[in-house]
Structures are given as C-alpha cells and as structure tokens.
Scaffold this motif. Structure first.
Motif, PDB file in Angstrom:
ATOM      1  N   VAL A  40      26.676  35.419  46.218  1.00  0.00           N
ATOM      2  CA  VAL A  40      25.253  35.129  46.022  1.00  0.00           C
ATOM      3  C   VAL A  40      24.573  36.320  45.344  1.00  0.00           C
ATOM      4  CG1 VAL A  40      23.063  34.776  47.231  1.00  0.00           C
ATOM      5  CG2 VAL A  40      25.053  33.416  47.852  1.00  0.00           C
ATOM      6  N   ALA A  41      24.904  37.532  45.787  1.00  0.00           N
ATOM      7  CA  ALA A  41      24.327  38.730  45.171  1.00  0.00           C
ATOM      8  C   ALA A  41      24.763  38.854  43.708  1.00  0.00           C
ATOM      9  CB  ALA A  41      24.732  39.973  45.951  1.00  0.00           C
ATOM     10  N   LEU A  42      26.025  38.547  43.427  1.00  0.00           N
ATOM     11  CA  LEU A  42      26.524  38.585  42.054  1.00  0.00           C
ATOM     12  C   LEU A  42      25.776  37.587  41.177  1.00  0.00           C
ATOM     13  CD1 LEU A  42      28.536  39.471  39.877  1.00  0.00           C
ATOM     14  CD2 LEU A  42      30.120  37.762  40.779  1.00  0.00           C
ATOM     15  N   ALA A  43      25.600  36.376  41.674  1.00  0.00           N
ATOM     16  CA  ALA A  43      24.890  35.350  40.907  1.00  0.00           C
ATOM     17  C   ALA A  43      23.431  35.760  40.671  1.00  0.00           C
ATOM     18  CB  ALA A  43      24.953  34.012  41.630  1.00  0.00           C
ATOM     19  N   ALA A  44      22.789  36.306  41.689  1.00  0.00           N
ATOM     20  CA  ALA A  44      21.396  36.734  41.548  1.00  0.00           C
ATOM     21  C   ALA A  44      21.271  37.872  40.547  1.00  0.00           C
ATOM     22  CB  ALA A  44      20.837  37.151  42.907  1.00  0.00           C
ATOM     23  N   ASN A  45      22.161  38.870  40.641  1.00  0.00           N
ATOM     24  CA  ASN A  45      22.114  39.988  39.702  1.00  0.00           C
ATOM     25  C   ASN A  45      22.403  39.540  38.276  1.00  0.00           C
ATOM     26  OD1 ASN A  45      21.357  42.053  41.444  1.00  0.00           O
ATOM     27  ND2 ASN A  45      23.459  42.453  42.074  1.00  0.00           N
ATOM     28  N   ALA A  46      23.336  38.609  38.115  1.00  0.00           N
ATOM     29  CA  ALA A  46      23.647  38.101  36.780  1.00  0.00           C
ATOM     30  C   ALA A  46      22.467  37.314  36.202  1.00  0.00           C
ATOM     31  CB  ALA A  46      24.898  37.229  36.824  1.00  0.00           C
ATOM     32  N   LEU A  47      21.813  36.527  37.037  1.00  0.00           N
ATOM     33  CA  LEU A  47      20.651  35.759  36.584  1.00  0.00           C
ATOM     34  C   LEU A  47      19.517  36.696  36.169  1.00  0.00           C
ATOM     35  CD1 LEU A  47      19.466  32.943  36.209  1.00  0.00           C
ATOM     36  CD2 LEU A  47      18.643  33.060  38.563  1.00  0.00           C
ATOM     37  N   ILE A  48      19.288  37.733  36.940  1.00  0.00           N
ATOM     38  CA  ILE A  48      18.267  38.729  36.593  1.00  0.00           C
ATOM     39  C   ILE A  48      18.637  39.423  35.279  1.00  0.00           C
ATOM     40  CG2 ILE A  48      17.282  40.952  37.293  1.00  0.00           C
ATOM     41  CD1 ILE A  48      17.498  39.863  40.212  1.00  0.00           C
ATOM     42  N   ALA A  49      19.914  39.768  35.119  1.00  0.00           N
ATOM     43  CA  ALA A  49      20.366  40.438  33.900  1.00  0.00           C
ATOM     44  C   ALA A  49      20.177  39.550  32.679  1.00  0.00           C
ATOM     45  CB  ALA A  49      21.828  40.851  34.041  1.00  0.00           C
ATOM     46  N   VAL A  50      20.474  38.272  32.816  1.00  0.00           N
ATOM     47  CA  VAL A  50      20.284  37.339  31.697  1.00  0.00           C
ATOM     48  C   VAL A  50      18.808  37.242  31.337  1.00  0.00           C
ATOM     49  CG1 VAL A  50      20.397  34.894  31.054  1.00  0.00           C
ATOM     50  CG2 VAL A  50      22.379  35.998  32.097  1.00  0.00           C
ATOM     51  N   ALA A  51      17.962  37.108  32.345  1.00  0.00           N
ATOM     52  CA  ALA A  51      16.521  36.989  32.092  1.00  0.00           C
ATOM     53  C   ALA A  51      15.983  38.242  31.401  1.00  0.00           C
ATOM     54  CB  ALA A  51      15.779  36.746  33.402  1.00  0.00           C
ATOM     55  N   LYS A  52      16.376  39.409  31.874  1.00  0.00           N
ATOM     56  CA  LYS A  52      15.912  40.656  31.254  1.00  0.00           C
ATOM     57  C   LYS A  52      16.463  40.809  29.838  1.00  0.00           C
ATOM     58  CE  LYS A  52      15.025  43.343  35.424  1.00  0.00           C
ATOM     59  NZ  LYS A  52      15.408  44.544  36.198  1.00  0.00           N
ATOM     60  N   SER A  53      17.698  40.378  29.623  1.00  0.00           N
ATOM     61  CA  SER A  53      18.287  40.470  28.286  1.00  0.00           C
ATOM     62  C   SER A  53      17.553  39.580  27.299  1.00  0.00           C
ATOM     63  CB  SER A  53      19.767  40.091  28.326  1.00  0.00           C
ATOM     64  OG  SER A  53      20.493  41.004  29.109  1.00  0.00           O
ATOM     65  N   VAL A  54      17.243  38.371  27.722  1.00  0.00           N
ATOM     66  CA  VAL A  54      16.503  37.449  26.856  1.00  0.00           C
ATOM     67  C   VAL A  54      15.119  38.014  26.555  1.00  0.00           C
ATOM     68  CG1 VAL A  54      15.425  35.157  26.764  1.00  0.00           C
ATOM     69  CG2 VAL A  54      17.779  35.393  27.553  1.00  0.00           C
ATOM     70  N   ALA A  55      14.443  38.523  27.581  1.00  0.00           N
ATOM     71  CA  ALA A  55      13.111  39.107  27.379  1.00  0.00           C
ATOM     72  C   ALA A  55      13.183  40.325  26.468  1.00  0.00           C
ATOM     73  CB  ALA A  55      12.496  39.478  28.718  1.00  0.00           C
ATOM     74  N   ALA A  56      14.248  41.127  26.589  1.00  0.00           N
ATOM     75  CA  ALA A  56      14.399  42.303  25.738  1.00  0.00           C
ATOM     76  C   ALA A  56      14.589  41.911  24.280  1.00  0.00           C
ATOM     77  CB  ALA A  56      15.576  43.144  26.223  1.00  0.00           C
ATOM     78  N   VAL A  57      15.339  40.853  24.042  1.00  0.00           N
ATOM     79  CA  VAL A  57      15.553  40.394  22.662  1.00  0.00           C
ATOM     80  C   VAL A  57      14.253  39.842  22.076  1.00  0.00           C
ATOM     81  CG1 VAL A  57      16.713  38.624  21.267  1.00  0.00           C
ATOM     82  CG2 VAL A  57      18.017  39.967  22.922  1.00  0.00           C
ATOM     83  N   ILE A  58      13.528  39.088  22.882  1.00  0.00           N
ATOM     84  CA  ILE A  58      12.282  38.482  22.392  1.00  0.00           C
ATOM     85  C   ILE A  58      11.229  39.550  22.111  1.00  0.00           C
ATOM     86  CG2 ILE A  58      10.326  37.012  23.066  1.00  0.00           C
ATOM     87  CD1 ILE A  58      12.387  35.255  24.549  1.00  0.00           C
ATOM     88  N   THR A  59      11.089  40.517  22.995  1.00  0.00           N
ATOM     89  CA  THR A  59      10.028  41.513  22.869  1.00  0.00           C
ATOM     90  C   THR A  59      10.453  42.755  22.097  1.00  0.00           C
ATOM     91  OG1 THR A  59      10.614  42.603  24.945  1.00  0.00           O
ATOM     92  CG2 THR A  59       9.018  40.785  25.053  1.00  0.00           C
ATOM     93  N   THR A  60      11.725  42.921  21.866  1.00  0.00           N
ATOM     94  CA  THR A  60      12.307  44.128  21.248  1.00  0.00           C
ATOM     95  C   THR A  60      11.863  45.409  21.955  1.00  0.00           C
ATOM     96  OG1 THR A  60      10.595  44.400  19.547  1.00  0.00           O
ATOM     97  CG2 THR A  60      12.505  43.002  18.989  1.00  0.00           C
ATOM     98  N   SER A  61      11.697  45.326  23.274  1.00  0.00           N
ATOM     99  CA  SER A  61      11.263  46.465  24.073  1.00  0.00           C
ATOM    100  C   SER A  61      12.467  47.316  24.474  1.00  0.00           C
ATOM    101  CB  SER A  61      10.552  45.964  25.328  1.00  0.00           C
ATOM    102  OG  SER A  61      10.372  46.999  26.262  1.00  0.00           O
ATOM    103  N   ALA A  62      12.407  48.598  24.166  1.00  0.00           N
ATOM    104  CA  ALA A  62      13.500  49.504  24.525  1.00  0.00           C
ATOM    105  C   ALA A  62      13.615  49.661  26.034  1.00  0.00           C
ATOM    106  CB  ALA A  62      13.286  50.866  23.874  1.00  0.00           C
ATOM    107  N   SER A  63      12.489  49.725  26.731  1.00  0.00           N
ATOM    108  CA  SER A  63      12.542  49.890  28.189  1.00  0.00           C
ATOM    109  C   SER A  63      13.096  48.638  28.864  1.00  0.00           C
ATOM    110  CB  SER A  63      11.164  50.236  28.748  1.00  0.00           C
ATOM    111  OG  SER A  63      10.242  49.194  28.500  1.00  0.00           O
ATOM    112  N   LEU A  64      12.776  47.483  28.325  1.00  0.00           N
ATOM    113  CA  LEU A  64      13.324  46.251  28.897  1.00  0.00           C
ATOM    114  C   LEU A  64      14.816  46.140  28.592  1.00  0.00           C
ATOM    115  CD1 LEU A  64      12.459  43.941  30.619  1.00  0.00           C
ATOM    116  CD2 LEU A  64      11.743  42.697  28.609  1.00  0.00           C
TER     117      LEU A  64
END
Length: 80
Positions: A40-64
C-alpha cells in the motif's frame, strides 16, 4: 541430542530449535499484514511520484521536478 551444557536439543518433544520460520496464520497473520502495508505504501508513493512528475512537466518547475525525484526515490526505497 544433548548439547555441551546438558540441554536437550532437536525437534522431538515440542522443542523449538529456533530454526522455524513463522509465516503467520493463513487468515492474515503478521507477515501478510506487513506485506500488505508495504505494498500500500509503495502504491501510494508511486501515485504521488506520478502526480508530481506530471505537474513538473506541465509547469516546467525545477522545484517540482526535484520533489518528483524525491518521491520516486521514496517509492524505490519501498522495494528494500
């Protein structure tokens, strides 16, 4: 078998030789619960990582992007 101190060793008489592996009960023992928690922790961390990765690509934010990398590291750490 008797050791050098006179203590009885072996599998007879209900003696526990310390070599048995406790796999928990078939109805969801401690090892099944631990595995479930890690998955469950692995799935949650992976889901968070995917969401942050998508947001980073969309916003081109270095911190994200850094946050996404950290989340991927957390997800990878669950494998260990």
């Amino acid at each position: 078998m008797v050791d050098e101190h006179g203590a009885s060793r072996g599998r007879g008489g209900g003696q526990d030789d310390g070599l048995a592996l406790d796999l928990g009960s078939a109805a969801g023992g401690p090892d099944v619960e631990s595995l479930r928690t890690v998955l469950v922790a692995l799935a949650a961390n992976a889901l968070i990582a995917v969401a942050k990765s998508v947001a980073a690509v969309i916003t081109t934010s270095a911190s994200l992007t850094a946050e996404a990398a950290h989340s991927w590291a957390d997800a990878g750490d669950q494998v260990f």
